[in-house]
Motif scaffolding. Structure first.
Motif, PDB file in Angstrom:
ATOM      1  N   SER B 309     -23.028  54.625 -28.978  1.00 21.27           N
ATOM      2  CA  SER B 309     -21.999  54.560 -29.775  1.00 21.27           C
ATOM      3  C   SER B 309     -21.009  53.958 -29.851  1.00 21.27           C
ATOM      4  O   SER B 309     -19.955  53.747 -30.536  1.00 21.27           O
ATOM      5  CB  SER B 309     -20.882  55.839 -29.163  1.00 21.27           C
ATOM      6  OG  SER B 309     -22.324  57.196 -29.177  1.00 21.27           O
ATOM      7  N   PRO B 330     -18.419  49.775 -36.568  1.00 23.91           N
ATOM      8  CA  PRO B 330     -17.442  50.493 -36.473  1.00 23.91           C
ATOM      9  C   PRO B 330     -18.233  51.691 -37.926  1.00 23.91           C
ATOM     10  O   PRO B 330     -18.244  52.404 -37.330  1.00 23.91           O
ATOM     11  CB  PRO B 330     -16.586  50.871 -36.351  1.00 23.91           C
ATOM     12  CG  PRO B 330     -16.477  49.423 -35.757  1.00 23.91           C
ATOM     13  CD  PRO B 330     -17.305  48.197 -36.760  1.00 23.91           C
ATOM     14  N   ASN B 331     -17.405  50.996 -38.891  1.00 28.85           N
ATOM     15  CA  ASN B 331     -17.705  52.434 -39.985  1.00 28.85           C
ATOM     16  C   ASN B 331     -18.356  52.484 -40.240  1.00 28.85           C
ATOM     17  O   ASN B 331     -18.867  54.046 -41.153  1.00 28.85           O
ATOM     18  CB  ASN B 331     -16.699  52.309 -40.714  1.00 28.85           C
ATOM     19  CG  ASN B 331     -17.083  50.533 -41.645  1.00 28.85           C
ATOM     20  OD1 ASN B 331     -17.157  49.539 -41.418  1.00 28.85           O
ATOM     21  ND2 ASN B 331     -15.719  50.153 -42.930  1.00 28.85           N
ATOM     22  N   TYR B 334     -21.055  54.535 -37.622  1.00 30.84           N
ATOM     23  CA  TYR B 334     -20.313  55.573 -37.614  1.00 30.84           C
ATOM     24  C   TYR B 334     -21.181  56.895 -38.448  1.00 30.84           C
ATOM     25  O   TYR B 334     -20.532  58.124 -38.535  1.00 30.84           O
ATOM     26  CB  TYR B 334     -18.974  56.240 -37.078  1.00 30.84           C
ATOM     27  CG  TYR B 334     -18.603  55.654 -35.347  1.00 30.84           C
ATOM     28  CD1 TYR B 334     -19.467  55.584 -34.586  1.00 30.84           C
ATOM     29  CD2 TYR B 334     -17.641  54.499 -35.352  1.00 30.84           C
ATOM     30  CE1 TYR B 334     -19.789  54.961 -33.264  1.00 30.84           C
ATOM     31  CE2 TYR B 334     -17.602  53.800 -34.562  1.00 30.84           C
ATOM     32  CZ  TYR B 334     -18.181  54.341 -33.637  1.00 30.84           C
ATOM     33  OH  TYR B 334     -17.742  53.133 -31.979  1.00 30.84           O
ATOM     34  N   VAL B 337     -24.840  57.401 -36.810  1.00 31.02           N
ATOM     35  CA  VAL B 337     -24.504  58.076 -34.912  1.00 31.02           C
ATOM     36  C   VAL B 337     -23.420  58.463 -35.053  1.00 31.02           C
ATOM     37  O   VAL B 337     -22.450  57.864 -35.351  1.00 31.02           O
ATOM     38  CB  VAL B 337     -24.863  56.841 -34.430  1.00 31.02           C
ATOM     39  CG1 VAL B 337     -24.677  57.006 -32.614  1.00 31.02           C
ATOM     40  CG2 VAL B 337     -25.552  56.090 -34.132  1.00 31.02           C
ATOM     41  N   ALA B 338     -23.502  60.168 -33.901  1.00 31.36           N
ATOM     42  CA  ALA B 338     -22.294  60.339 -33.838  1.00 31.36           C
ATOM     43  C   ALA B 338     -21.975  60.558 -32.471  1.00 31.36           C
ATOM     44  O   ALA B 338     -22.951  61.219 -31.779  1.00 31.36           O
ATOM     45  CB  ALA B 338     -21.890  61.407 -34.805  1.00 31.36           C
TER      46      ALA B 338
END
Lengths: 190, 479, 218
Positions: B309, B330-331, B334, B337-338
């Motif tokens: 993550s 990051p944006n 995510y 993947v969470a």
């Protein structure tokens, strides 16, 4: 709700943690101040960056005042934040602690003038006003604002007022509203 | 030398509207002098609350004793001055991260001795002895922030030994402690009991490894209104039935050659502080499959999920769909993947249950699928009536269910779960697993689940990876 | 030097040069600050950062005076050197003192209540955890399709909730380690104020007045 003016260990830790969190958020989320300053410097408006982000700098003060509802909480919150910032190597060095006290007292005044009895939109707005005036006075001295042409001076003051209102007024109120709805503050701070 | 007696104790955390629901209701027990007692019970039963009352932290830091009392020998705990308490009772906490005021190991021990007004000339001898006792003299000048969970708990025990506390309380102390450190801590505690006649009380919902050490087993029931000392036979039975539920005959398949890798590790190295958790030449996790990841506490399972993550740095390569995770913004990452965090509070962004659900539905990658199904899911999870409630005031199990549901609604292609089943009762566990299975299938999700609790998981998971000796490996058995 | 007096001196110097306009004195103070910093053998990276960090505000203020006022180059120079004096004098204090030493000195010499000293210190030592928690909060936002910006109330809201939780844990742990508000404590490391500590403070401030006054007369 009864609020005592005594500071307990837990309050002091909480206040310091909040101050550090706010400082860290400011540093992590981006070198906003530096970018703005570099962009504005060629036209001689670099200090304007200071006024644009001023509201973010001073947020911890009114928030602490509002959350703890104790005499001196706004001042202490800002001051502790400034000590942390100085150790982290902030851009204003030894003057950071002085600014911390100035900003803290500045935002505290809003609550002082309402006798630490009102914690609402009115006292928060008053705090925004006192913060803007007092910190501007300090920059007149420290950063030589007093030498600017009157037009620029007024413009900078207005920018600072708007920034402080948005962050230390509107945003702080939004944060406090979220907190109030959880009812966690009332049961946990004594 | 201390006998701790709990007499008809009732305890409450009063709510905003003045109500006083009882967390503990009229419980009584005597923890024998010089004994090694284990206090067990389901999560949320109030073990931690009881430990904090015995240590004198409550009601100072929260809650209210509505009836009864706790006595240490013949003195009420609340009548003992705070400054004398350290020598009588000291506590080791569940979360090793927030139990030190100072920056280094040595300074923390000195801080505790200063608090007890020990003469400065006597301090070094006590510090030396305490560090030596727990075998951590080499950690003396280390920064506390750089230590692993197991090392931090060793330091916490050293502090207690330096303080010469008579009664030692440990509140779920091994949650992030690796097996080797756990054995060492238990052995040291046993020595303290036998050689120095300390009274020891540990609270834990997990009974593994304790039978060799404990003298008394106390059980607190799930509603906090009964605390009983089991007799030897009943205790033996309880320990035996706890031994990992028999999953030995449940077999899973190994990955097939045709499976598509979605997450690939190559020469992956994970560290925590200065200790290495994982050195992995190569391993893949496979698309559209549910993989279970098991291993002992503190060995790095959570750290692996955090690395995937992008919340923990790694060395080597960790690819998601052939892209290096460290390099994905990051944006973007995510959306792929969470992570369902171990601590449910970290997941929530809003205030009420319905606001949380609304946010997930608004940003879901499969809004149409969930829009009709949410009411049914809520009903299965027994959350329907709770929609106006503040999420932070839900019980541990309710928080877990809401958290899992709101992350499923996001319909992220890869979903990682870090101990999702903690604090769930039997029927909730069944409901959660059914919904997870259904959503994973309908939304074509890939899941990696870290879990201690294995019961019924053979129906949910496809593959099983174990983390042992710093290596990940696919295995066929579930146990 | 005694930590409390060291910080007092740094703050007094900063206060004084905020109200005076002699760039040579600012420069002198910056140089002295730099010498103290160098004596603590900082890493090259830190040194480079130390020169670079104040550059942005210093240039901004100086250019603004040149373009937006009639105060002229002398005052621009005053502001430019003032920032460097602030930062180098401040860093001379922070880089040669650990937070723990400052806190212990404040407790023993300045007689700050121990709950303030150790409450602050305990929170300060959680700094690495705070940095990672901010990352977790932002990730939790992104995982729910909600980017959290500096103007997002949720970001601060979650930070305050974490602070609430941690402050309770830490206060309980410190209490369990025998800490009691307002109770007497012993000190393993006695921190004293010696006569030369006062001499340095008074001497430095006197020298500063002489320098400011002398240069003012010219």
């Amino acid at each position: 709700m009864k609020y005592s003016n005594a500071w307990h260990l837990r309050d002091i830790i909480l206040l310091t943690l909040i101050a550090i969190f706010f400082g860290v958020i400011y540093w992590i989320i981006g070198p906003l101040y530096n970018v703005l300053t570099v962009a504005l410097t060629p036209v001689g408006l670099g200090p304007g960056a200071n006024d644009i982000v001023m509201g973010i700098w001073v947020m911890a003060g009114p928030l602490s005042g509002y959350v703890f509802k104790k005499v001196g909480s706004a001042t202490l919150g800002e001051f502790l934040g400034s000590v942390v910032e100085m150790f982290l190597g902030g851009q204003w060095g030894a003057s950071t602690m002085i600014s911390g006290v100035v900003q803290g007292v500045a935002s505290e005044l809003g609550f002082t003038f309402t006798g630490y009895k009102r914690y609402d939109w009115f006292s928060l707005n008053l705090s925004v006003l006192t913060t803007t005036i007092v910190t501007f006075g300090w920059d007149m001295i420290r950063n030589g604002y007093s030498k600017y042409h009157i037009g620029l001076l007024i413009a900078l003051f207005i920018i600072r007022l708007i920034s402080t209102w948005i962050f230390s007024g509107v945003l702080v109120k939004a944060i406090v509203n979220l907190l109030d709805r959880t009812h966690l503050m009332q049961t946990q701070t004594r | 030398m201390a006998t701790i007696s709990v007499n008809h104790l009732s305890f409450s955390y009063p709510t905003e509207d003045g109500q006083k629901p009882l967390t503990l209701a009229d419980i009584s027990a005597t923890f024998p002098n010089g004994g090694f007692s284990l206090l067990t019970g389901p999560s949320g039963s109030g073990k931690s609350t009881l430990m904090k009352i015995i240590s004198g932290l409550y009601p100072k830091f929260g809650g209210l004793i509505t009836a009864g009392e706790v006595r240490l020998n013949d003195t009420k705990i609340s009548d003992i001055p705070e400054t004398d308490r350290g020598q009588l009772v000291a506590m080791m906490f569940q979360n090793p991260n927030q139990q030190f005021a100072m920056d280094t190991v040595e300074r923390e021990l000195i801080f505790a001795l200063e608090n007890q007004c020990v003469a400065p000339a006597d301090m070094m001898a006590r510090v030396d002895r305490a560090l030596d006792y727990v075998e951590i003299s080499q950690l003396r000048h280390r920064q506390l922030n750089s230590l692993s969970g197991g090392e931090k708990q060793k330091v916490a025990l050293a502090v207690i030994i330096a303080m010469q506390a008579d009664t030692i309380l440990l509140d779920e102390p091994f949650a992030s402690v690796d097996p080797v450190a756990r054995q060492l801590l238990l052995a040291k505690l046993s020595r303290l009991q036998h050689e120095e006649h300390k009274t020891i009380i540990i609270s834990d919902h997990d009974l593994e490894d304790y039978d060799a050490y404990i003298d008394h087993l106390f059980v607190l029931n799930d509603t906090g209104d009964s605390l009983v000392l089991l007799n030897d036979k009943a205790a033996q039975q309880k320990m035996a039935t706890f031994k990992r539920q028999d999953t030995s005959n449940q077999q899973l398949l190994l990955p097939k050659k045709t499976d598509e890798p979605i997450i690939s590790a190559n020469n992956l190295k994970l560290t925590a502080g200065t200790s290495t958790l994982l050195t992995q030449p190569k391993i893949d996790f496979f698309q559209h499959h549910i993989t279970l990841l098991t291993g002992a506490n503190g060995t790095g399972k959570s750290t692996l999920l955090l690395a995937i993550s992008k919340l923990h740095q790694y060395n080597g390569s960790l690819l998601l769909n052939q892209k290096e995770i460290a390099k994905i913004r990051p944006n973007r990452l995510y959306q792929q993947v969470a992570l369902v965090f171990q601590d449910a509070d970290q997941q929530f962004l809003n205030v009420t249950v319905s606001e949380e659900l609304a946010l997930s539905l608004k940003n879901s990658q499969a809004p149409a699928y969930f829009k009709d199904r949410i009411p049914k899911f809520l009903e299965k999870l027994q959350l329907t009536q709770l929609q106006d409630q503040v999420v932070y005031t839900l019980s541990g199990g309710q928080k877990k269910k809401l958290q899992i549901l709101e992350m499923l609604i996001m319909a992220t292609p890869v979903l990682l779960f870090d101990e999702p089943f903690t604090g769930l009762d039997f029927s909730s566990l069944q409901a959660v697993m059914t919904i997870m299975k259904q959503v994973a299938k309908d939304c074509q999700q890939t899941m990696i689940i870290v879990s201690h609790q294995l019961f019924g998981l053979d129906a949910l998971v496809d593959y099983h990876v174990t983390l042992e000796n710093k290596q990940l490996q696919y295995v066929e058995g579930l146990a | 030097m005694n930590p409390s007096l060291k910080f007092l001196l740094a703050v007094l110097i900063a206060l004084e040069i905020s109200f005076t306009n002699t760039w040579t004195v600012n420069l002198g103070l910056a140089v002295i600050g730099l010498l103290v910093i160098l004596s603590s053998r900082p890493s090259l990276k830190r040194l480079v950062l130390l020169f670079f960090v104040p550059l942005i505000p210093a240039v901004a203020l100086a250019v603004a005076i040149l373009l937006q006022s009639n105060a002229g180059i002398h005052f621009a120079l005053v502001l430019f050197t003032r920032i460097y004096a602030y930062v180098f004098v401040g860093s001379a204090a922070t880089l040669t003192t650990s937070v723990a030493d400052l806190v212990m000195s404040l407790e023993q010499n300045a007689h700050i209540p121990s709950k303030f000293a150790y409450g602050f210190l305990g929170a300060f030592n959680l700094l690495p955890k705070i940095v990672s928690e901010v990352n977790v909060i932002r990730a939790a936002g992104n995982m729910r399709g909600q980017a959290l910006h500096i103007w997002s109330p949720q970001l601060y809201f979650k930070a305050i909730l974490a602070s609430l939780d941690w402050s309770e844990n830490l206060a309980e742990a410190m209490t369990s380690h025998g800490f009691s508000e307002d109770a007497p404590r012993t000190y393993f490391k006695q921190i004293r104020i010696r006569w030369w500590d006062w001499l340095i403070v008074i001497g430095s401030l006197a020298l500063l007045q002489v320098a400011l006054f002398g240069l003012h007369l010219q």
